[in-house]
Design an enzyme around this catalytic site. Sequence first.
Site, PDB file in Angstrom:
ATOM      1  N   TYR A 264       0.857  -1.184   0.000  1.00 56.41           N
ATOM      2  CA  TYR A 264       0.000   0.000   0.000  1.00 56.41           C
ATOM      3  C   TYR A 264       0.894   1.236   0.000  1.00 56.41           C
ATOM      4  O   TYR A 264       1.971   1.223   0.595  1.00 56.41           O
ATOM      5  CB  TYR A 264      -0.881  -0.029   1.265  1.00 56.41           C
ATOM      6  CG  TYR A 264      -2.252   0.567   1.068  1.00 56.41           C
ATOM      7  CD1 TYR A 264      -3.117   0.067   0.091  1.00 56.41           C
ATOM      8  CD2 TYR A 264      -2.689   1.627   1.848  1.00 56.41           C
ATOM      9  CE1 TYR A 264      -4.380   0.616  -0.079  1.00 56.41           C
ATOM     10  CE2 TYR A 264      -3.956   2.174   1.677  1.00 56.41           C
ATOM     11  CZ  TYR A 264      -4.793   1.665   0.709  1.00 56.41           C
ATOM     12  OH  TYR A 264      -6.038   2.207   0.540  1.00 56.41           O
TER      13      TYR A 264
ATOM     14  N   ASN B  56     -16.094   1.181   2.077  1.00 58.28           N
ATOM     15  CA  ASN B  56     -16.783   0.975   0.796  1.00 58.28           C
ATOM     16  C   ASN B  56     -17.947   1.942   0.545  1.00 58.28           C
ATOM     17  O   ASN B  56     -17.952   2.638  -0.474  1.00 58.28           O
ATOM     18  CB  ASN B  56     -17.230  -0.482   0.677  1.00 58.28           C
ATOM     19  CG  ASN B  56     -16.047  -1.413   0.493  1.00 58.28           C
ATOM     20  OD1 ASN B  56     -15.281  -1.261  -0.445  1.00 58.28           O
ATOM     21  ND2 ASN B  56     -15.864  -2.339   1.414  1.00 58.28           N
TER      22      ASN B  56
ATOM     23  N   THR C  56     -20.613  -6.025  -8.928  1.00 55.83           N
ATOM     24  CA  THR C  56     -20.939  -6.916  -7.812  1.00 55.83           C
ATOM     25  C   THR C  56     -20.099  -6.624  -6.569  1.00 55.83           C
ATOM     26  O   THR C  56     -20.378  -7.152  -5.500  1.00 55.83           O
ATOM     27  CB  THR C  56     -20.711  -8.393  -8.203  1.00 55.83           C
ATOM     28  OG1 THR C  56     -19.357  -8.519  -8.650  1.00 55.83           O
ATOM     29  CG2 THR C  56     -21.663  -8.818  -9.313  1.00 55.83           C
TER      30      THR C  56
ATOM     31  N   ILE D 267     -18.713  -4.518  -3.336  1.00 58.78           N
ATOM     32  CA  ILE D 267     -19.557  -3.788  -2.378  1.00 58.78           C
ATOM     33  C   ILE D 267     -19.687  -2.326  -2.783  1.00 58.78           C
ATOM     34  O   ILE D 267     -20.783  -1.762  -2.738  1.00 58.78           O
ATOM     35  CB  ILE D 267     -19.010  -3.930  -0.940  1.00 58.78           C
ATOM     36  CG1 ILE D 267     -19.215  -5.393  -0.507  1.00 58.78           C
ATOM     37  CG2 ILE D 267     -19.731  -2.984   0.017  1.00 58.78           C
ATOM     38  CD1 ILE D 267     -19.044  -5.651   0.946  1.00 58.78           C
TER      39      ILE D 267
ATOM     40  N   ARG E 170     -19.520 -15.284 -16.276  1.00 57.96           N
ATOM     41  CA  ARG E 170     -19.213 -16.549 -15.617  1.00 57.96           C
ATOM     42  C   ARG E 170     -20.510 -17.227 -15.208  1.00 57.96           C
ATOM     43  O   ARG E 170     -21.582 -16.599 -15.258  1.00 57.96           O
ATOM     44  CB  ARG E 170     -18.273 -16.360 -14.425  1.00 57.96           C
ATOM     45  CG  ARG E 170     -18.772 -15.407 -13.386  1.00 57.96           C
ATOM     46  CD  ARG E 170     -17.773 -15.338 -12.236  1.00 57.96           C
ATOM     47  NE  ARG E 170     -18.180 -14.307 -11.300  1.00 57.96           N
ATOM     48  CZ  ARG E 170     -17.502 -13.966 -10.234  1.00 57.96           C
ATOM     49  NH1 ARG E 170     -16.360 -14.557  -9.963  1.00 57.96           N
ATOM     50  NH2 ARG E 170     -17.937 -13.036  -9.425  1.00 57.96           N
TER      51      ARG E 170
ATOM     52  N   GLY F 179     -10.190   1.044  -8.430  1.00 56.47           N
ATOM     53  CA  GLY F 179      -9.657  -0.282  -8.171  1.00 56.47           C
ATOM     54  C   GLY F 179      -9.153  -0.893  -9.458  1.00 56.47           C
ATOM     55  O   GLY F 179      -9.397  -0.358 -10.548  1.00 56.47           O
ATOM     56  N   GLY F 180      -8.420  -2.016  -9.333  1.00 56.71           N
ATOM     57  CA  GLY F 180      -7.860  -2.664 -10.522  1.00 56.71           C
ATOM     58  C   GLY F 180      -7.877  -4.178 -10.375  1.00 56.71           C
ATOM     59  O   GLY F 180      -6.839  -4.821 -10.449  1.00 56.71           O
TER      60      GLY F 180
ATOM     61  N   LEU G  70     -10.078   6.915  -1.144  1.00 51.62           N
ATOM     62  CA  LEU G  70     -10.755   7.415   0.049  1.00 51.62           C
ATOM     63  C   LEU G  70      -9.764   7.939   1.075  1.00 51.62           C
ATOM     64  O   LEU G  70      -9.988   8.972   1.705  1.00 51.62           O
ATOM     65  CB  LEU G  70     -11.623   6.320   0.676  1.00 51.62           C
ATOM     66  CG  LEU G  70     -12.473   6.815   1.851  1.00 51.62           C
ATOM     67  CD1 LEU G  70     -13.558   7.757   1.371  1.00 51.62           C
ATOM     68  CD2 LEU G  70     -13.067   5.666   2.636  1.00 51.62           C
TER      69      LEU G  70
ATOM     70  N   LYS H   2     -17.999 -10.491   1.763  1.00 54.24           N
ATOM     71  CA  LYS H   2     -17.113  -9.721   2.640  1.00 54.24           C
ATOM     72  C   LYS H   2     -17.036 -10.381   4.016  1.00 54.24           C
ATOM     73  O   LYS H   2     -18.053 -10.708   4.638  1.00 54.24           O
ATOM     74  CB  LYS H   2     -17.702  -8.312   2.783  1.00 54.24           C
ATOM     75  CG  LYS H   2     -17.089  -7.436   3.844  1.00 54.24           C
ATOM     76  CD  LYS H   2     -15.721  -6.920   3.479  1.00 54.24           C
ATOM     77  CE  LYS H   2     -15.769  -5.995   2.285  1.00 54.24           C
ATOM     78  NZ  LYS H   2     -14.397  -5.661   1.791  1.00 54.24           N
TER      79      LYS H   2
END
Lengths: 377, 377
Positions: B98, B171, B197, B199, B222, B290-291, B316, B372
């Site tokens: 990170y 999230n 899909t 969160i 899928r 995100g990736g 964030l 989660k």
Amino acid sequence: MATVRLVQLKALLLRRGGTASPPPPRALFIGPNRGIRAFSSTMSPPSKAVVYEEHGPPDTVCKLKELPPVPIKDDDVCVKMLAAPINPSDINRIQGVYPVRPPVPAIGGYEGVGEVHSVGSAVTGLGPGDWVIPSPPSSGTWQTYAVKEQSVWHKIDKRTPMEYAATITVNPLTALRMLEDFVDLKSGDAVVQNGATSIVGQCIIQLARVRGIRSINVIRDRAGSDEVKEKLKKLGADEVFTEGQLEVKNVKSLLADIAEPALGFNCVGGNAASLVLKFLKQGGTMVTYGGMSKKPITVSTSSFIFKDLSLRGFWLQKWLTSDKAEECRDMIDYLLSLTSSGELRYDMELVPFNQFTSALDKALGKLGSQPKQVIKF
Amino acid sequence: MATVRLVQLKALLLRRGGTASPPPPRALFIGPNRGIRAFSSTMSPPSKAVVYEEHGPPDTVCKLKELPPVPIKDDDVCVKMLAAPINPSDINRIQGVYPVRPPVPAIGGYEGVGEVHSVGSAVTGLGPGDWVIPSPPSSGTWQTYAVKEQSVWHKIDKRTPMEYAATITVNPLTALRMLEDFVDLKSGDAVVQNGATSIVGQCIIQLARVRGIRSINVIRDRAGSDEVKEKLKKLGADEVFTEGQLEVKNVKSLLADIAEPALGFNCVGGNAASLVLKFLKQGGTMVTYGGMSKKPITVSTSSFIFKDLSLRGFWLQKWLTSDKAEECRDMIDYLLSLTSSGELRYDMELVPFNQFTSALDKALGKLGSQPKQVIKF
């Protein structure tokens, strides 16, 4: 008969805006014979023009045509064109690959400079001998005599070097706007760009220098790169690197006392765009205005999330139709003043109109890298 | 002796902020024996915590440790943690990948909910039994008793479902900010997103719906995609497409009465990011947060120049350190009210603390796609 009239009508309309736009009611009365017309008005001289009747390869579809005189209406100004460049966007318009596809038949060219030949009865503030440019630029500058409404023309200082007057909008104004519109730069800040040898690139270097902004420049690896570096540094470039020189882990270690740039410019794409991104500081912005390599721009996820980069685009034609464009003529005057003072310069080749075909070949890249081709009428 | 004291000191400090930050002077007097200390103060209970002493694979470096009591200073609040999630960013922090690398040793976890156990003498507005969350979130929520200054804690409505209180920041707040901070959306406008899909994705669907904003959602191809579509539509998704369904020339032809979206969200990269770009309208913005595919984002030059797209990022943690973050607690209360009313929901699995190892394995993806994981202490 109807066909002949339609063709001639289109040709006459071509003379006005450069494209076949819906005819004004009066034009409907213009017959094939110049002697027969409903209104008595001053006529323009005939015009020799580069016309394309269909979209396609410019060296195939562009024809030199003699267009008959058109009436000069009360609001019109007839301009004897002096010079007009062949820009890449002109080529794209003819190819039909530009997002704004001009209706055909059309006359080529989008910017240029001319001398007022004659004016309609309602025209004020412009008279024979004045130098004018279409501002914002408009289609149909590749001809000897252009007739457009007075509002199209912007009077400029006749002492301006002709080739700069002809080319001041499409490239230098792009450079100026991109330096102004995305990041609030102060003296001592820095910008980074690829394609630094392009005319926009050269303008960015010089316009940045005028404002005390430093420039980091990326050029291609090829023979003569040392001379290119030298030339760009003479224009005011602070650093010039070939792409190969930047194959290091931390490109920023190559910057001695230059601030990390908050703004970058990309006109190449592919690896050259990635190099611009690498130089940018946290929160920086890269503006794309060209794609010379024809490769897309590839960006890591972390560049967006953790480095907080913004990627934007610039297109002068869109800007020119925005509200901001009202200031356009002031900016043009500013840019022209810089060319007169020698603070803004770039390479061009003035080519006589009768050598248009060879100038077009050079502009199409058939003879390798060449200076900007500017037609002299 | 010095070593023992250093280790214990670090462990004690861990109990405060979750990481070994510079010790306050008083702590220097705390000896290894709980009975010997310079000041008389209320002590916290011992804490059972997930500690990592070095960065590395979370299932290797994370250890369950019993930490000794720490003093509760005047301004401190001791909180018995009730629940805390395992977020992907928690995993990245432990891995050391990170951008903000916590100093080790450290306690895992960044958000969660707890009940006030005891308070220091200067604490007002919080008392035993209150439910609190660290807001903005802060490190060290994976433990049974956390001691932090009162300013860290935000009192929330005890009727909030515990698992939502534990997960409301990382999230849902990301989804809320991304809907607010980039494009001024009005009721009837639309957004497009991939990774629908996730969160954050589910929150975007629901928070958009609350504002009358329609959502176009892209999911992976899928097994079970029909059920996934059904589920997202129940949350309020207007359209859900698999990537495969979007292998058409003009994706926009698939939208019946939905406006072209001016805002898109990307948490996948690669082809899924390109699909978001395709849906965007002229001048639209894609925000990357995100990736998941680990593939970069590839964009054509013309997307920037002619379609005038902007590409941005959202993180964030950076937002939480900005000026805007003052409003953070109001937003949290708003989001919690939506969870109480049932307007905001998403799948979670509450796992007893003694099964942390298996929850971590699930969070690491060892058992395929899982809800989660939320630790219940």
